[in-house]
Design a protein around this motif. Structure first.
Motif, PDB file in Angstrom:
ATOM      1  N   LYS A 457       0.813  -1.211   0.000  1.00 30.33           N
ATOM      2  CA  LYS A 457       0.000   0.000   0.000  1.00 30.33           C
ATOM      3  C   LYS A 457       0.850   1.266   0.000  1.00 30.33           C
ATOM      4  CE  LYS A 457      -4.296  -0.942   2.327  1.00 30.33           C
ATOM      5  NZ  LYS A 457      -4.995  -0.501   3.536  1.00 30.33           N
ATOM      6  N   SER A 459       3.081   4.307  -0.924  1.00 31.59           N
ATOM      7  CA  SER A 459       3.392   5.028  -2.166  1.00 31.59           C
ATOM      8  C   SER A 459       4.731   5.765  -2.058  1.00 31.59           C
ATOM      9  CB  SER A 459       2.269   5.998  -2.541  1.00 31.59           C
ATOM     10  OG  SER A 459       1.342   6.157  -1.521  1.00 31.59           O
ATOM     11  N   CYS A 461       5.676   8.125  -0.293  1.00 29.23           N
ATOM     12  CA  CYS A 461       5.431   9.571  -0.388  1.00 29.23           C
ATOM     13  C   CYS A 461       6.288  10.355   0.597  1.00 29.23           C
ATOM     14  CB  CYS A 461       3.967   9.875  -0.137  1.00 29.23           C
ATOM     15  SG  CYS A 461       3.431   9.574   1.551  1.00 29.23           S
ATOM     16  N   THR A 463       5.869  10.960   3.639  1.00 28.57           N
ATOM     17  CA  THR A 463       5.166  11.684   4.711  1.00 28.57           C
ATOM     18  C   THR A 463       5.585  11.174   6.095  1.00 28.57           C
ATOM     19  OG1 THR A 463       3.329  12.039   3.221  1.00 28.57           O
ATOM     20  CG2 THR A 463       2.876  12.368   5.547  1.00 28.57           C
ATOM     21  N   ARG A 466       9.159  12.177   6.959  1.00 22.66           N
ATOM     22  CA  ARG A 466       9.273  13.572   7.392  1.00 22.66           C
ATOM     23  C   ARG A 466       8.656  13.789   8.767  1.00 22.66           C
ATOM     24  NH1 ARG A 466       6.938  15.108   1.831  1.00 22.66           N
ATOM     25  NH2 ARG A 466       8.784  15.174   0.521  1.00 22.66           N
ATOM     26  N   THR A 467       7.644  12.990   9.097  1.00 23.33           N
ATOM     27  CA  THR A 467       6.902  13.234  10.340  1.00 23.33           C
ATOM     28  C   THR A 467       7.571  12.621  11.570  1.00 23.33           C
ATOM     29  OG1 THR A 467       4.853  13.276   9.083  1.00 23.33           O
ATOM     30  CG2 THR A 467       4.645  12.958  11.450  1.00 23.33           C
ATOM     31  N   GLY A 496      -0.918   7.511  11.982  1.00 29.25           N
ATOM     32  CA  GLY A 496      -1.996   8.502  11.926  1.00 29.25           C
ATOM     33  C   GLY A 496      -1.968   9.322  10.659  1.00 29.25           C
ATOM     34  N   ILE A 497      -0.780   9.610  10.150  1.00 30.18           N
ATOM     35  CA  ILE A 497      -0.712  10.556   9.033  1.00 30.18           C
ATOM     36  C   ILE A 497      -0.598   9.850   7.683  1.00 30.18           C
ATOM     37  CG2 ILE A 497       1.795  10.946   8.949  1.00 30.18           C
ATOM     38  CD1 ILE A 497       0.863  14.042   8.825  1.00 30.18           C
ATOM     39  N   CYS A 498      -0.232   8.584   7.650  1.00 25.80           N
ATOM     40  CA  CYS A 498      -0.001   7.900   6.361  1.00 25.80           C
ATOM     41  C   CYS A 498      -1.217   8.030   5.454  1.00 25.80           C
ATOM     42  CB  CYS A 498       0.300   6.418   6.575  1.00 25.80           C
ATOM     43  SG  CYS A 498       0.395   5.532   5.002  1.00 25.80           S
ATOM     44  N   PRO A 499      -1.076   8.717   4.300  1.00 25.15           N
ATOM     45  CA  PRO A 499      -2.242   8.941   3.456  1.00 25.15           C
ATOM     46  C   PRO A 499      -2.714   7.667   2.765  1.00 25.15           C
ATOM     47  CG  PRO A 499      -0.270   9.884   2.435  1.00 25.15           C
ATOM     48  CD  PRO A 499       0.137   9.376   3.791  1.00 25.15           C
ATOM     49  N   SER A 500      -1.847   6.672   2.692  1.00 21.65           N
ATOM     50  CA  SER A 500      -2.233   5.442   2.014  1.00 21.65           C
ATOM     51  C   SER A 500      -2.688   4.362   2.996  1.00 21.65           C
ATOM     52  CB  SER A 500      -1.056   4.916   1.201  1.00 21.65           C
ATOM     53  OG  SER A 500      -0.630   5.897   0.289  1.00 21.65           O
ATOM     54  N   LYS A 501      -2.751   4.717   4.246  1.00 20.59           N
ATOM     55  CA  LYS A 501      -3.103   3.759   5.305  1.00 20.59           C
ATOM     56  C   LYS A 501      -2.210   2.517   5.218  1.00 20.59           C
ATOM     57  CE  LYS A 501      -6.294   4.045   7.828  1.00 20.59           C
ATOM     58  NZ  LYS A 501      -6.067   4.718   9.126  1.00 20.59           N
ATOM     59  N   ASP A 510      -6.497   0.035  13.760  1.00 16.20           N
ATOM     60  CA  ASP A 510      -7.786   0.668  13.453  1.00 16.20           C
ATOM     61  C   ASP A 510      -8.949  -0.181  13.952  1.00 16.20           C
ATOM     62  OD1 ASP A 510      -6.512   2.725  12.303  1.00 16.20           O
ATOM     63  OD2 ASP A 510      -7.325   2.446  10.278  1.00 16.20           O
ATOM     64  N   PHE A 525     -23.054   2.210  15.935  1.00 19.10           N
ATOM     65  CA  PHE A 525     -22.446   2.760  14.733  1.00 19.10           C
ATOM     66  C   PHE A 525     -21.199   2.022  14.328  1.00 19.10           C
ATOM     67  CE2 PHE A 525     -23.487   6.013  11.940  1.00 19.10           C
ATOM     68  CZ  PHE A 525     -22.338   6.274  11.224  1.00 19.10           C
TER      69      PHE A 525
ATOM     70  N   ARG B  28      -4.264   6.634  -5.149  1.00 24.87           N
ATOM     71  CA  ARG B  28      -3.031   6.468  -4.367  1.00 24.87           C
ATOM     72  C   ARG B  28      -1.866   7.307  -4.868  1.00 24.87           C
ATOM     73  NH1 ARG B  28      -3.739   2.694  -0.691  1.00 24.87           N
ATOM     74  NH2 ARG B  28      -5.111   0.951  -1.130  1.00 24.87           N
ATOM     75  N   ILE B  33      -0.533  11.669  -1.723  1.00 27.74           N
ATOM     76  CA  ILE B  33       0.702  12.226  -1.186  1.00 27.74           C
ATOM     77  C   ILE B  33       0.486  13.651  -0.663  1.00 27.74           C
ATOM     78  CG2 ILE B  33       3.025  12.940  -1.889  1.00 27.74           C
ATOM     79  CD1 ILE B  33       2.926  10.416  -3.735  1.00 27.74           C
ATOM     80  N   LYS B  40      -6.713   7.260   3.517  1.00 26.98           N
ATOM     81  CA  LYS B  40      -7.066   7.836   4.814  1.00 26.98           C
ATOM     82  C   LYS B  40      -8.189   8.857   4.651  1.00 26.98           C
ATOM     83  CE  LYS B  40      -5.250  10.796   8.327  1.00 26.98           C
ATOM     84  NZ  LYS B  40      -4.203  11.768   8.548  1.00 26.98           N
ATOM     85  N   GLN B 125       6.751  19.395   5.301  1.00 24.25           N
ATOM     86  CA  GLN B 125       5.575  18.603   5.616  1.00 24.25           C
ATOM     87  C   GLN B 125       4.356  19.513   5.739  1.00 24.25           C
ATOM     88  OE1 GLN B 125       4.960  15.673   5.453  1.00 24.25           O
ATOM     89  NE2 GLN B 125       3.994  14.757   7.211  1.00 24.25           N
TER      90      GLN B 125
END
Lengths: 525, 234
Positions: A457, A459, A461, A463, A466-467, A496-501, A510, A525, B28, B33, B40, B125
């Motif tokens: 999963k 990419s 990127c 993120t 950097r974090t 928490g921040i990974c955009p690609s989970k 999760d 819910f 993706r 990015i 997410k 970032q």
């Protein structure tokens, strides 16, 4: 195998304000069929109680535990160690912080507090059922070096004690120090940055004009810190106020402050610019007692939002009260005020009497310390958090007074906040001992709750790279993120921040969080 | 990369309100990015829309999906079944992704959940800045590697203008003057003579005008024969 749960609750804080019905809470929690043992004890930190609790866990073949007490870092680590010895995986012990999450926020609403405690306990049980045992691994430390930042009172003491434990000590001192200490002293040097992790750090040190790399297993921050003065509008409103420490210094040189003496926690009741830390309580008690002993007939008022006395300090509180020191706990919404036209009077709403009091001022002192920016560079280099006062933040006053949240990094003396010489020396001794013992273990444990990457999963990127404050993620040879497990502190920021989970934190996935939330919302819910 | 931003929640909620089965499809690539439309964000938007529908008593079904690159047909085909099964596709890709789905399934309604913004560079970032507008005729070899079309408020070819002051732009004092930066860069490279050369009007025919631009690489294109062969085995 079916889950076998022990529910362990502590009365120490939970029953004290007579807010929670702990028996009722225990009944709710132990209704679940998987709960095979439930114990409500006086104090989970008490070694005798720990022994009893863990013996019962062993007997009932417990494999996971729900602890209803305060936050994990404030609970005696001996509890977890005892469970571990009894065969309970340390990652199958879940702590619910009733003190900070239920009691303190809902202190005036009994019903709500009880309901929230029950919901949290039930949700905690749900989460507990989804936990998986995790294992830790070991890595050998490459050196026995302990680097001590600062060669002042605290730093020299830390070096002495760490060396006695068998560590090799290296003091990094920004000036040219001439004091005698064991080990190496690097004068005119400063810390620029730190790679690696507790046990195997590589520091980059600027020594004179050169930049050197230095391997070490532990770091003690003993940089000290100067005093800062009140500035701006606060200084104007509290023109006559002196910082607590200065009043103390003046008294030590024989000065007699004009009574009545009023000690306020912070000249900024909103607490936005100045915060009162744990130190203020003990120092205030000490000063109040000295004042009363010096001038028994003069009034001493302590006007604080709250006054906490830990451990033996409770005796100091008792002494102060017996000597006639007046403690006034105020409402945050109506904190201490001084009318500039009448600078000799302070008004404050007393929480106990729900009444506005007018207090005459002879001498005014405040306990909060304005931010001191000296330590920001060190904290940034070591990636350790700062306290609101601008010093290095300690782990916890109860359990980790000379530790930072980062393993292998210890702190002592005025690097945290201004302290007396005695206190700095005592803390130096403690930090030196902690660092020495840490290094002499020779191995570091890692793993457990750490980040895990689903590479398909990712990419790439960057993120997470950097974090992450600890440089744990990096792009590996396959062009995807990998985690240096030894460096990972399990903080979960990357997950928490990974955009690609693509990243999840083991032991805090999760699914587990969703299940917990679902239970809290009543499964709707 | 292409940098986008999610539309305000209220706007999205209003768009999707009349539709029963909604597929929220992320991407993706660039938008993941730049933290706008990856897995997410898809999950977060789906949860939010679900909560809103429930709160307002609407019977709506939301499902979140993510494809590798939404601007490419082969990846979109992976979720074809889900798209055909929907009343609405809410695309969390850039507009290229949304339009790819729309062109592939013209009967399906495709709405954008993002506002596609810029060709941006992650400065740090969480911060992306525009450095290229895709004019189709690059000149940065003459401007110290800094694009005045994208980075000068007036897209001037000969600068700076009289509004440059202390390295900042008169249009917005928070924006660096591109021509000041070009001057400094050329100075560093000992190429300051370039700034005195007058650039003639640029050939703008390659820029966005006269309909959409299509780039073709003949050597990479498949022949009709090859295409038919591939389609036959699909």
């Amino acid at each position: 195998m079916k889950a076998r749960i022990q529910v362990l609750a502590c009365k120490a804080c939970t029953e004290m304000p007579q807010l929670l019905d702990m028996d009722d809470l225990m009944n709710v929690a132990s209704e679940r069929e998987l709960v095979v043992s439930s114990m409500l004890v006086d104090r989970v930190c008490d070694p005798k109680i720990i022994k009893r609790v863990v013996a019962e866990a062993s007997e009932r073949d417990v494999d996971r535990v729900l602890v209803l007490a305060c936050q994990k870092k404030d609970v005696n680590p001996g509890l977890l160690a005892a469970y571990k010895r009894a065969g309970v995986n340390e990652f199958m012990v879940e702590y619910i912080n009733l003190r900070d999450e239920v009691i303190l926020p809902h202190i005036s609403d009994k019903e709500r507090a009880q309901a929230k405690a029950e919901t949290k306990a039930v949700a905690g049980l749900e989460r507990l059922l989804m936990l998986q045992p995790l294992e830790k691994a070991e890595e050998v430390m490459r050196t026995k070096n302990v680097v001590i930042l600062g060669g002042g009172v605290a730093g020299r003491k830390a070096a002495e004690v760490a060396a006695a434990e068998g560590a090799h000590t290296i003091i990094i001192e920004k000036s040219g120090s001439s004091h005698k200490t064991p080990g190496v002293i690097m004068p005119n040097s400063t810390l620029l940055g730190a790679k690696g992790y507790g046990g195997n750090f590589v520091l980059s040190i600027k020594a004179g004009e050169k930049v050197e790399e230095l391997e070490c297993a532990a770091v003690v921050v003993a940089t000290g810190g100067g005093w800062a003065e009140l500035k701006g509008p606060l200084a104007k409103a509290f023109k006559s106020a002196v910082p607590l420490y200065r009043l103390h210094e003046q008294m030590q040189t024989g000065a007699v402050p004009k009574g009545p003496v009023v000690i306020v926690d912070s000249p900024d009741p909103a607490g936005k610019t100045l915060a009162v830390q744990d130190f203020a309580w003990d120092d205030t008690l000490e000063l109040a007692i000295d004042l009363k002993k010096q001038q028994p007939l003069e009034e001493v008022y302590v006007v604080f939002q709250e006054m906490r006395a830990f451990g033996l300090s409770e005796l100091a509180y008792k002494d102060a009260a017996e000597l006639g020191v007046r403690f006034i706990r105020y409402d945050r919404a109506a904190g201490p005020k001084i009318d500039p036209k009448e600078p000799t009077k302070l008004t404050v709403k007393d929480l106990a009497q729900a009444e506005v009091l007018t207090i005459p001022i002879g001498t005014l002192a405040f306990a909060a310390i304005p931010a001191n920016k000296d330590n920001i560079g060190i904290a940034t280099a070591l990636r350790i958090p700062m306290s609101p006062e601008g010093g290095v933040r300690r782990g916890s006053i109860q359990r980790w007074p000379v530790s930072t949240p980062r393993p292998g990094v210890f702190v002592c003396g005025s690097a945290m906040f201004p302290k007396s010489k005695d206190m700095a020396e005592a803390e130096g001794e403690a930090a030196g001992l902690m660092a020495g013992k840490f290094v002499m273990k020779g191995v570091i444990e890692y793993g457990g709750v750490v980040a895990e990457v689903a590479q398909e999963k990712c990419s790439a990127c960057l993120t997470c790279v950097r974090t992450c404050p600890y440089d744990a993620p990096y792009i590996g040879s396959a062009g995807k993120v990998e985690i240096r497990i030894q460096a990972c502190q399990g903080c979960g920021m990357c997950a928490g921040i990974c955009p690609s989970k693509a990243i999840e934190l083991r032991g805090s996935t999760d699914d587990q969080i969703a299940q917990e939330t679902r239970t809290m919302l009543g499964g709707d819910f | 990369m292409i940098v986008a931003k999610r539309k305000p929640m209220a706007e999205i909620a209003e768009m999707v309100a009349p539709y029963k089965t909604v597929k929220v499809i992320g991407c993706r690539s660039c938008v993941a990015i730049c933290l706008a439309g990856g897995e997410k964000e898809v999950k977060m938007l789906v949860s939010a829309l679900r909560l809103k529908a429930k709160k307002e008593g609407r019977k709506q079904e939301f499902e979140g999906l993510v494809v590798e690159r939404q601007c490419e047909k082969e990846w979109v085909e992976e979720v074809e079944g889900k798209i055909l099964d929907s009343d609405l596709v809410l695309s969390m890709a850039c507009s290229l992704g949304a339009q790819t789905i729309g062109d592939m399934y013209p009967k399906k309604i495709v709405f954008p959940a993002l506002n596609t913004g810029i060709f941006g560079v992650p400065e740090e970032q969480g911060v992306w800045s525009e450095k290229c507008v895709g004019c189709g005729n690059c000149i940065i070899h003459t401007t110290g590697g800094i694009c005045p079309i994208a980075r000068c408020a007036k897209s001037m070819l000969n600068g700076p203008c009289g509004g440059s002051s202390n390295g900042k732009c008169e249009v917005n004092l928070e924006v660096d003057c591109a021509w000041y930066a070009i001057h400094e860069r050329l100075k560093l490279q000992n190429r300051l003579d370039l700034i005195e050369q007058v650039s003639p009007p640029k050939d703008w025919s390659t820029s966005h005008s006269g309909g959409r631009r299509v780039y073709v690489r003949d050597d990479a294109k498949l022949t009709q024969h090859q295409k038919k062969g591939k389609e036959a085995v699909r």
